[in-house]
Design an enzyme around this catalytic site. Sequence first.
Site, PDB file in Angstrom:
ATOM      1  N   SER A   1      41.727   6.701  29.840  1.00  0.00           N
ATOM      2  CA  SER A   1      41.570   7.432  28.577  1.00  0.00           C
ATOM      3  C   SER A   1      41.128   8.878  28.734  1.00  0.00           C
ATOM      4  O   SER A   1      41.159   9.636  27.765  1.00  0.00           O
ATOM      5  CB  SER A   1      40.579   6.703  27.663  1.00  0.00           C
ATOM      6  OG  SER A   1      41.176   5.548  27.141  1.00  0.00           O
TER       7      SER A   1
ATOM      8  N   SER B   1      42.872   6.974  25.190  1.00  0.00           N
ATOM      9  CA  SER B   1      42.293   7.024  23.869  1.00  0.00           C
ATOM     10  C   SER B   1      41.693   8.387  23.516  1.00  0.00           C
ATOM     11  O   SER B   1      41.502   8.690  22.350  1.00  0.00           O
ATOM     12  CB  SER B   1      41.203   5.962  23.751  1.00  0.00           C
ATOM     13  OG  SER B   1      40.128   6.283  24.626  1.00  0.00           O
TER      14      SER B   1
ATOM     15  N   LYS C   1      33.665  13.390  22.505  1.00  0.00           N
ATOM     16  CA  LYS C   1      34.450  12.271  21.979  1.00  0.00           C
ATOM     17  C   LYS C   1      33.589  11.423  21.045  1.00  0.00           C
ATOM     18  O   LYS C   1      32.405  11.182  21.334  1.00  0.00           O
ATOM     19  CB  LYS C   1      34.963  11.436  23.158  1.00  0.00           C
ATOM     20  CG  LYS C   1      35.981  10.366  22.804  1.00  0.00           C
ATOM     21  CD  LYS C   1      36.457   9.642  24.072  1.00  0.00           C
ATOM     22  CE  LYS C   1      37.487   8.565  23.780  1.00  0.00           C
ATOM     23  NZ  LYS C   1      37.906   7.845  25.007  1.00  0.00           N
TER      24      LYS C   1
END
Lengths: 504, 98, 504
Positions: free
Chosen positions: C179, C155, C80
Site C-alpha cells: 500500500s 491503499s 494517511k
Amino acid sequence: MSSPTVDLIEYDDAVARFDPVIGIEVHVELGTRTKMFCPAEAVFGEEPNTAVSPVSLGLPGALPVVNGTAVEYAIRIGLALNCSIAETCRFARKNYFYPDVPKNFQTSQYDEPIAFDGYLDVELGDGTIFRVEIERAHMEEDAGKNTHVGGATGRIHGAEYSLVDYNRAGIPLVEIVTRPITGAGARAPEVARAYVQTLRDIFRTLGVSEARMERGNVRADVNLSLRDTPESPLGTRTETKNVNSFRSVERAVRYEVSRQAAILAAGGTITQETRHWHEDTGTTTAGRVKSDAEDYRYFPEPDLVPVAPSRAWVEEIRSGLPEMPVARRNRLQSVWGYADAEMRDVVNAGAIDLIEATVAAGTAPAAARKWWMGELARSAKTDQVELEDLRVTPAQIAELQGLVDSGRLNDKLARQVLEGVLAGEGSPGQVVVARGLEVVSDDGALLAAIDAALAAQPDVVAKVRSGNLGPVGAIIGAVMKATKGQADAGRVRALVVERIGTDG
Amino acid sequence: MSTLSRDEVARVAALARIDLTPDELDRLAGELDVIVESVARVSEVATPDVPATSHPLPLTNVFRADVPEPSLPIADVLRSAPASEDGKFLVPQILGEE
Amino acid sequence: MADVTRLSAAELADALGARELSSVEATQAHLDRMAAVEPAVHAFLHVNAEDALATARGVDARRAAGEQVHRLAGVPIAVKDVVVTKDMPTTAGSRILEGWIPPYDATLVTRLRQAGLPILGKTNMDEFAMGSSTEHSAYGNTHNPWDLDRIPGGSGGGSAAAVAAFEAPLAIGTDTGGSIRQPAAVTGTVGVKPTYGGVSRYGLIALASSLDQAGPVTRTVLDSALLHELIGGHDPRDSTSIDEPLPGLVDAALRGATGDLTGVRVGVVTELDGEGYQPGVRARFGEALALLEQAGAEIVQVSCPHFEYALGAYYLILPSEASSNLAKFDGMRFGLRVEPADGPVTAERVMAATRGAGFGPEVKRRIILGTYALSAGYYDAYYGSAQKVRTLIQRDFAAAFTHADVLVSPTAPTTAFRLGEKLDDPLAMYLNDVATIPANLAGVPGMSLPSGLSDDGLPVGFQILAPAKADDRLYRVGAALEAMLESVWSGHILDRAPELEVGK
C-alpha cells in the site's frame, strides 16, 4: 425472575447412586499496579472510566505491551501449584462480541499456557489430604463491568439498556484450571470448597493478589458431571459460573449434584450448558447452551511476542517464594504446641494469621488460641462476620492478655473489656478506665469486705481456725459478690487466710 | 476443501456480527468461493515438517515495567461515545446475561 | 523564489534552515496548491490548515530565536487517514469512523509534531487499507495526477497522489501488502516499507498486525531517508518494535547518489517477472538493471520458488487478522451506531446493523473470509497453512540473500488502470500486489522508485528489497538508480506529468 420449580434428589441419595466429577476454573485478579497490557492503573472502586488508556478502551490503533510483573506473578502461582513453567508460550486472541470486551476479543492464552501439569494438596475438615491435579494456569485480561438499567419487567423491552465501565477491563488475571477431580465421592462439595480456599490462601501468601472474594478478586466456575460408577465414562457436564464465596462453591456443587441426579434418575439427559448461581436461593439456573455457535476463532496474538521465561529467572522466582500455607501451618503447629484437632480448627476458622500476630505481640500461643477460638469466634458467629472483620486487632488481644497476666484483670473482667473493645470503645486499656473494670487490689477496701464476710459467717471462721481450710471458699465467694467480681480472687484468699490467722 | 455456500456465508456473517442483505449474501457467496479456492493452494506446500511463522521477527520477552500512567481524561474517553450516562458508555440492552 | 511546492523536502529544509523561506510560506504554498488541485485529485479527506500554519509559525519563531530544530522542522507533511491524530478526524476511509476524533496521537505523529512538521491534513485511502486503487474509500475516489481517469494505487492512493501532485513534499503511508509501494509505482513517486518493527505501529489503525508497517511517501529517495529516520526507531508502546538503532539511511542515500555500486550484488527474482507483467513495465525494468550494472553492480538471477504461494498466504493471513482487528468497530464506544430497521434493539443486533451499514463491500468480503478461515475446523487448513507458507517465503529470502545484497523486481505488473476497471473482480485487484506481498510476509524492507514511463505514458515502479534491518541498502541502491535515471531524463519524472492546476 420467577424461579421454576426443579426436582431435586436428596444429596445423600444422589451421591449414593452417582459418582460426581468436578472441575474448577478459578480466576484471580493479580494485584499489580497497572493492567495486563497497558499502564492504566489497576484499581477498585474508582469513578467509572477513570482508570483507562487507549489500550484498555480498545481504541483503534492502540497496542498491548505485557506487564512484566504480571508474568512474574503468574510464574509464582505456577510454581506454588507445582506446575511446569513453559519454556516459551504465547498469547492468543479469543474472539467474541460483547460490550464489556472492548476489542471484541479477549487477549488470553490458548494452547500455550505459561504453567501446566501441577497439583495442589488440600486438607479437608477431618485432616484428610486430597490431591487436586492442575491442568494449567494461564494469563489473560479481565473484562469491563456492565450495569443493567431499566426494563425490570421484561427482558426484551425498549427502555432497557446497559452502562459500561472499563476500569476493570484489562486487569491481569490468572486462570487456573483443574483436571477432572475424581474420587471425591460424597465429599466433592467439601473438596471443591477446600480447593478454592487453599488457592485463596496461596494467592495471599504469594503476595500476588489481595484475593478478596467479596470484591471478585477470586472467582470460581464450577464444572460438575455425574456418572454411574467411578469406572463409567465421564458424563455431560454443566459449568456454574461466578461462584464467589467458599460457602457458595460447596453449596453449588451440592445443588448441581442433586439437580443432575434427579434428571438422570428420571431417565433424562443433562444439557451441556453454563449455569448461573443464585446466592439468595442457593440454586442454579440455565444460561447459555454450549454449542457449535461458540466459535472463538483463537489465533496467536500478532501484536505480542512470545513469553520465554529463562530457566534462570524461573529458578530465581522459585528461590524467592514464601513458605506455602501447608508448610507454614505445620511449622506453627509445632512451635505453638497445638494438638492436631486444635490446629485444624484454627485453620478452618481462618485464625492462623490472627493468632500468629497475637503471639508475635507477646501473648502465649495457648492464650492467643483461647481468645480467637473462644470468645471472638462466638462473637464473629453471632455477627455473621469473618474473624478478621471483627473490630479488634491482634495487638489489642495481646494487650488484653497482658492485663490478665499482670493481675489487673481477671477472666471475667477481661471478657467485659473485650466486649467494650468490640463495641468500638477503644483499646483494652481505655475500656478498663472508661468502664472502671480494673481488679480491686486496694487491700483496705478488700479487708473491709472480708471483715464483713467473716462477721456474717462465724461458723466458717471457726472451722477454718480449727485447721479445716475447705469452707474458706464461702468467705471468698461472699467477698467477690460484695466487690461485684472486681476483686482478684487469689488476693482475697490470701487476705482471708491471713485475717483469720492473725485474728486468732 | 469445502466450498463456501450461501448458508455458510450467512453463518460466518453472523459470527462476524455483520448484517448482510440477501443480495450481498448471493454476491459474497460467489466471490468468496472463488477466492477460497484460489488461496487454498497454500496447503499444497504446508507440510507437517514446516514450522509456522506468526511473527516476522523472532522477538521474545518484551515486557513493560509495572508503573502506572495517568488515565485518559474522562471527557476524552466519552467524547466519541454514541451515548453515555453517569460517566459510563450507554449501550443497548445486552442479552445472554442475567 | 520559484514554486516552493516543486522543491523536494531536502531542498525545502535547506531553504528553511538558511532562512530563505519561512515555514509559514512553505505551508501556505502547499495549502494553496491543495486548494487548486484538490477538486480534481481528491487526495485529502481532511485539511488541517489552521493547525498546520500554527505549527509553521512556531517553527519559524524557534528558528528566529536561534533554537536548534530538526532538519525537517517546518517542512509540511500529509498523513494517511489510517494514522490516529489527536486534533483531526481519523476515519481510515470508512463510514463507520465518520467524524471520529481520537483522544491520542500515534507515536509517529508525536515524532512529527516534536520535530515541528506542519501536518497539512489526512489523506484518502481504501477503507481500512483494503485495496489497491483507493476506490474502496467511503469518501470518494482519489484520481491519479498523471491521468485523472486512472487509479492512484492503493491503499495509500491519497498520500501518493498528494505527493505526486505537489500538494505535499512528504507523506506518511502504511504498507500491509504494497500500500506504500504500489501507489508510489503508479504515481511516479518514491515509497518505502521499512523492516517490520522499524517504525512504531502504535496508533496505526491495524489492518493485519503482523504485516502492517508505516513508511515514507516522497518524490526523492533522500526525502524518504530523511522521513524514515525521523519516524523510525524503537517505541516501547509497540511490542513488535525493534529495540536497536536504525542503520544510517540518509548516509546511505547520499553515498548511493554518487552513483557507485561497485561490489553490490543485485538479485533479479525470477518469479517476479514474465507472465502478467506489461511489456512497458518489463522494458523499463530491464533498462534500470542495465543502469545498475553500469554503476558497477553485479546482476544475478535468484529463484524464490514459494513466492507463487505468497498471494494465497497473504489473502488468508490478512483477512484473518483483520477480522479480529476490525471487531472493535461495533458502535458501542465510538464511531457510527445504527439501530436495526425492525425488531428488538439489543447490543448484539445494533452491532450487526452498525457493521452491516458502516463497512463497505471489500471490508465485508475480507472480514467474512477471515472469520471463515479462523473458524473451528478450518484453522489448520487455512491460517495454519498460510503461516507455514510464511516460513517458506522467509527461507526463500534467506537463500536469495546469500547470493545477492538486494533483490529487485517491477513493483507492480501494470501501470495505473482505469477507475472502475477491476472493481468487480476482486481476484484481479489482488494480483496488483503479487510483487510487493512477499516482503510483508517475511518482514523485510522494500522500496519503490520510478523507473520511467511505460508505452502508455504512465509511470512504472522499480522495487528494491533488502534483508530485515538492512533498510540502508534500499537507500544506497535506490539513490544510485535515481541519480542515473534523472541524468538520463534530465530532470525528475514528475516534470513530465501533465499540468493539473485546472483552477488557474
